[in-house]
Motif scaffolding. Structure first.
Motif, mmCIF file in Angstrom:
data_model
loop_
_atom_site.group_PDB
_atom_site.id
_atom_site.type_symbol
_atom_site.label_atom_id
_atom_site.label_comp_id
_atom_site.label_asym_id
_atom_site.label_seq_id
_atom_site.Cartn_x
_atom_site.Cartn_y
_atom_site.Cartn_z
ATOM 1 N N LEU A 105 17.684 14.616 3.152
ATOM 2 C CA LEU A 105 18.025 13.551 4.089
ATOM 3 C C LEU A 105 16.793 12.702 4.358
ATOM 4 C CD1 LEU A 105 20.630 12.826 5.795
ATOM 5 C CD2 LEU A 105 19.470 13.958 7.704
ATOM 6 N N THR A 106 16.934 11.391 4.284
ATOM 7 C CA THR A 106 15.807 10.472 4.468
ATOM 8 C C THR A 106 15.985 9.651 5.748
ATOM 9 O OG1 THR A 106 16.815 8.631 3.275
ATOM 10 C CG2 THR A 106 15.648 10.284 1.954
ATOM 11 N N ILE A 107 14.954 8.902 6.109
ATOM 12 C CA ILE A 107 15.046 8.031 7.289
ATOM 13 C C ILE A 107 16.182 7.022 7.146
ATOM 14 C CG2 ILE A 107 13.873 6.161 8.504
ATOM 15 C CD1 ILE A 107 11.304 7.771 8.371
ATOM 16 N N PRO A 108 16.315 6.291 6.028
ATOM 17 C CA PRO A 108 17.458 5.368 5.895
ATOM 18 C C PRO A 108 18.805 6.082 5.966
ATOM 19 C CG PRO A 108 15.769 4.833 4.280
ATOM 20 C CD PRO A 108 15.369 6.137 4.899
ATOM 21 N N ASP A 109 18.885 7.298 5.426
ATOM 22 C CA ASP A 109 20.133 8.064 5.507
ATOM 23 C C ASP A 109 20.505 8.335 6.957
ATOM 24 O OD1 ASP A 109 20.103 8.221 2.721
ATOM 25 O OD2 ASP A 109 19.185 10.214 2.705
ATOM 26 N N LEU A 110 19.536 8.741 7.742
ATOM 27 C CA LEU A 110 19.790 9.077 9.140
ATOM 28 C C LEU A 110 20.160 7.828 9.935
ATOM 29 C CD1 LEU A 110 19.904 11.429 11.076
ATOM 30 C CD2 LEU A 110 17.457 11.156 11.499
ATOM 31 N N SER A 111 19.479 6.722 9.676
ATOM 32 C CA SER A 111 19.821 5.462 10.343
ATOM 33 C C SER A 111 21.255 5.054 10.014
ATOM 34 C CB SER A 111 18.862 4.348 9.914
ATOM 35 O OG SER A 111 17.540 4.619 10.299
ATOM 36 N N ARG A 112 21.635 5.219 8.772
ATOM 37 C CA ARG A 112 22.984 4.852 8.348
ATOM 38 C C ARG A 112 24.035 5.745 9.020
ATOM 39 N NH1 ARG A 112 21.878 5.078 3.580
ATOM 40 N NH2 ARG A 112 22.675 7.135 3.017
ATOM 41 N N ALA A 113 23.737 7.045 9.110
ATOM 42 C CA ALA A 113 24.669 7.975 9.759
ATOM 43 C C ALA A 113 24.834 7.638 11.242
ATOM 44 C CB ALA A 113 24.166 9.404 9.590
ATOM 45 N N LEU A 114 23.734 7.316 11.912
ATOM 46 C CA LEU A 114 23.805 6.939 13.328
ATOM 47 C C LEU A 114 24.579 5.636 13.509
ATOM 48 C CD1 LEU A 114 20.162 7.823 14.412
ATOM 49 C CD2 LEU A 114 22.245 8.820 15.383
ATOM 50 N N SER A 115 24.391 4.696 12.599
ATOM 51 C CA SER A 115 25.129 3.436 12.669
ATOM 52 C C SER A 115 26.632 3.690 12.627
ATOM 53 C CB SER A 115 24.731 2.514 11.498
ATOM 54 O OG SER A 115 23.354 2.232 11.498
ATOM 55 N N PHE A 161 17.064 8.520 22.582
ATOM 56 C CA PHE A 161 17.198 9.972 22.650
ATOM 57 C C PHE A 161 18.044 10.482 21.493
ATOM 58 C CE2 PHE A 161 16.894 14.016 24.520
ATOM 59 C CZ PHE A 161 16.062 13.935 25.627
ATOM 60 N N GLY A 162 19.092 9.717 21.123
ATOM 61 C CA GLY A 162 19.909 10.116 19.983
ATOM 62 C C GLY A 162 19.114 10.120 18.694
ATOM 63 N N SER A 163 18.298 9.093 18.512
ATOM 64 C CA SER A 163 17.453 9.044 17.312
ATOM 65 C C SER A 163 16.408 10.154 17.332
ATOM 66 C CB SER A 163 16.769 7.675 17.206
ATOM 67 O OG SER A 163 17.705 6.685 16.870
ATOM 68 N N LYS A 202 3.102 11.918 17.216
ATOM 69 C CA LYS A 202 3.441 12.010 15.796
ATOM 70 C C LYS A 202 4.937 11.816 15.574
ATOM 71 C CE LYS A 202 2.822 13.146 11.414
ATOM 72 N NZ LYS A 202 2.085 12.270 10.451
ATOM 73 N N PHE A 203 5.731 12.410 16.438
ATOM 74 C CA PHE A 203 7.191 12.364 16.324
ATOM 75 C C PHE A 203 7.702 10.931 16.365
ATOM 76 C CE2 PHE A 203 11.469 13.590 18.313
ATOM 77 C CZ PHE A 203 11.985 14.040 17.111
ATOM 78 N N ASN A 204 7.082 10.112 17.195
ATOM 79 C CA ASN A 204 7.522 8.719 17.315
ATOM 80 C C ASN A 204 7.390 7.945 16.008
ATOM 81 O OD1 ASN A 204 8.339 8.838 19.985
ATOM 82 N ND2 ASN A 204 6.330 8.287 20.795
ATOM 83 N N GLY A 205 6.519 8.425 15.124
ATOM 84 C CA GLY A 205 6.385 7.800 13.817
ATOM 85 C C GLY A 205 7.619 7.965 12.959
ATOM 86 N N THR A 206 8.484 8.917 13.310
ATOM 87 C CA THR A 206 9.773 9.083 12.638
ATOM 88 C C THR A 206 10.899 8.489 13.466
ATOM 89 O OG1 THR A 206 9.040 11.133 11.569
ATOM 90 C CG2 THR A 206 11.412 10.765 11.699
ATOM 91 N N VAL A 207 10.872 8.719 14.772
ATOM 92 C CA VAL A 207 11.955 8.271 15.653
ATOM 93 C C VAL A 207 12.124 6.759 15.622
ATOM 94 C CG1 VAL A 207 12.783 8.176 18.035
ATOM 95 C CG2 VAL A 207 11.692 10.264 17.178
ATOM 96 N N LEU A 208 11.035 6.022 15.730
ATOM 97 C CA LEU A 208 11.134 4.561 15.808
ATOM 98 C C LEU A 208 11.712 3.942 14.528
ATOM 99 C CD1 LEU A 208 7.838 3.726 17.748
ATOM 100 C CD2 LEU A 208 10.178 3.796 18.631
ATOM 101 N N GLU A 214 15.519 4.608 14.575
ATOM 102 C CA GLU A 214 16.273 3.768 15.516
ATOM 103 C C GLU A 214 16.276 2.311 15.081
ATOM 104 O OE1 GLU A 214 18.624 2.417 18.469
ATOM 105 O OE2 GLU A 214 18.289 4.506 17.860
ATOM 106 N N PHE A 215 15.150 1.813 14.605
ATOM 107 C CA PHE A 215 15.090 0.420 14.178
ATOM 108 C C PHE A 215 15.968 0.168 12.954
ATOM 109 C CE2 PHE A 215 10.562 -0.021 16.100
ATOM 110 C CZ PHE A 215 11.123 -0.179 17.357
ATOM 111 N N GLY A 216 16.280 1.222 12.212
ATOM 112 C CA GLY A 216 17.125 1.079 11.031
ATOM 113 C C GLY A 216 18.612 1.123 11.316
ATOM 114 N N VAL A 217 18.987 1.392 12.566
ATOM 115 C CA VAL A 217 20.402 1.443 12.929
ATOM 116 C C VAL A 217 20.953 0.021 12.986
ATOM 117 C CG1 VAL A 217 22.057 2.078 14.730
ATOM 118 C CG2 VAL A 217 20.146 3.606 14.184
ATOM 119 N N LYS A 218 22.033 -0.199 12.243
ATOM 120 C CA LYS A 218 22.655 -1.530 12.174
ATOM 121 C C LYS A 218 24.147 -1.380 12.490
ATOM 122 C CE LYS A 218 18.743 -3.137 10.562
ATOM 123 N NZ LYS A 218 17.830 -3.951 11.412
ATOM 124 N N THR A 219 24.484 -1.429 13.749
ATOM 125 C CA THR A 219 25.871 -1.187 14.140
ATOM 126 C C THR A 219 26.797 -2.346 13.822
ATOM 127 O OG1 THR A 219 25.320 -1.936 16.385
ATOM 128 C CG2 THR A 219 25.282 0.435 15.970
#
Length: 275
Positions: A178-188, A210-212, A256-262, A265-270
């Motif tokens: 699972l990658t960052i774009p994958d997770l953003s897409r799933a959240l979207s 918080f969800g991200s 460090k975690f924020n380097g993944t979280v941000l 979240e920024f990749g979420v395109k609803t």
């Protein structure tokens, strides 16, 4: 009293963030743990051996968090999920998942606050952490919204399956990742679907972040490895021979975690996510 409480909370938050950044720097300056030696001696899971998995029984308390539920299912937290102290949660989560001490203080303290209890002397049941719009939120990747399914203690198998199918990355051995774009897409997709199916759906920046953040543990602590995530998310069980993928000496800091979280979240395109 209210003013004093706010001043105290502000002081604690500043202290924790300063502490966290200090640990972030120390992680840069010190050697990491060797693979196979992340969980400390005398803690459950040391040597890649986890206590026996026992599914929850009738009357056991479980939360909306798969990781906490897995700890109870393996007896790291009380198996019934009840009468847990916030300080115990701090220690056990740190030992089990290698979150930084600052992280492990901040989240239980936040939980104690929204439950109106003392971090230092209070107790809670896991189900109480599912208080809606505190830590638990709409558009979870593993649970339908609380307005539709009040019991947040069990994962939804279809949602978990949909999430795992989003993985497009590959490990060196070819296993899915699972990658960052994958997770953003799933959240979207989940946020769009939740808006359509839940008339009581609520969303704001805090809950989205918080969800991200909750979801990003899959990329950090679990390294995005689907073979590890499947038993954790579907059964709330530790995989055999598993350990946290964070090797840092002082654990995963919030900095460090924020380097993944941000980026997640920024990749979420609803507005443009595929239906």
């Amino acid at each position: 009293m209210a003013i004093l409480s706010k001043i105290s909370s502000a002081f604690i938050n500043v202290f924790v963030l300063t502490w966290d950044f200090g640990l972030f720097i120390l992680n840069l300056l010190t050697f990491s743990h060797k693979p196979g030696h992340v969980v400390p001696p005398h803690a459950a899971g040391h040597g890649l051996t986890w206590p026996e998995y026992v599914p929850p029984k009738e009357g056991d308390s479980r939360s909306a968090c798969p990781m906490l539920n897995a700890m109870a299912n393996h007896g790291i937290l009380p198996h019934d999920g009840k009468n847990i102290t916030f300080k115990e949660l701090n220690t056990k989560v740190r030992q089990t998942f290698n979150f930084a001490p600052s992280f492990c203080f901040f989240v239980p303290k936040f939980s104690a606050d929204f439950l109106n209890r003392s971090y230092w002397s209070g107790h809670f049941d896991l189900a109480e952490l599912s208080l809606h719009n505190a830590i638990e939120h709409d558009a979870s990747l593993t649970r339908h919204d609380a307005a539709l399914v009040p019991d947040q203690g069990k994962p939804d198998s279809q949602l978990v399956d949909d999430l795992l199918k989003e993985a497009t990355g590959k490990m060196p051995d070819g296993s899915p990742l699972l990658t960052i774009p994958d997770l953003s897409r799933a959240l979207s997709k989940r946020r769009i679907d939740a808006r359509k199916t839940n008339a009581a759906y609520s969303e704001n920046l805090f809950h989205n972040m918080f969800g991200s953040a909750n979801s990003s543990t899959m990329l950090t602590i679990f390294g995005g490895r689907i073979n590890d995530l499947k038993p954790m998310l579907a059964e709330e069980r530790f995989p055999e021979d598993w350990e946290p993928r964070i090797l840092a000496r002082y654990g995963l800091t919030m900095a460090k975690f924020n380097g993944t979280v941000l980026p997640v979240e920024f990749g979420v395109k609803t507005k443009v996510a595929k239906q």
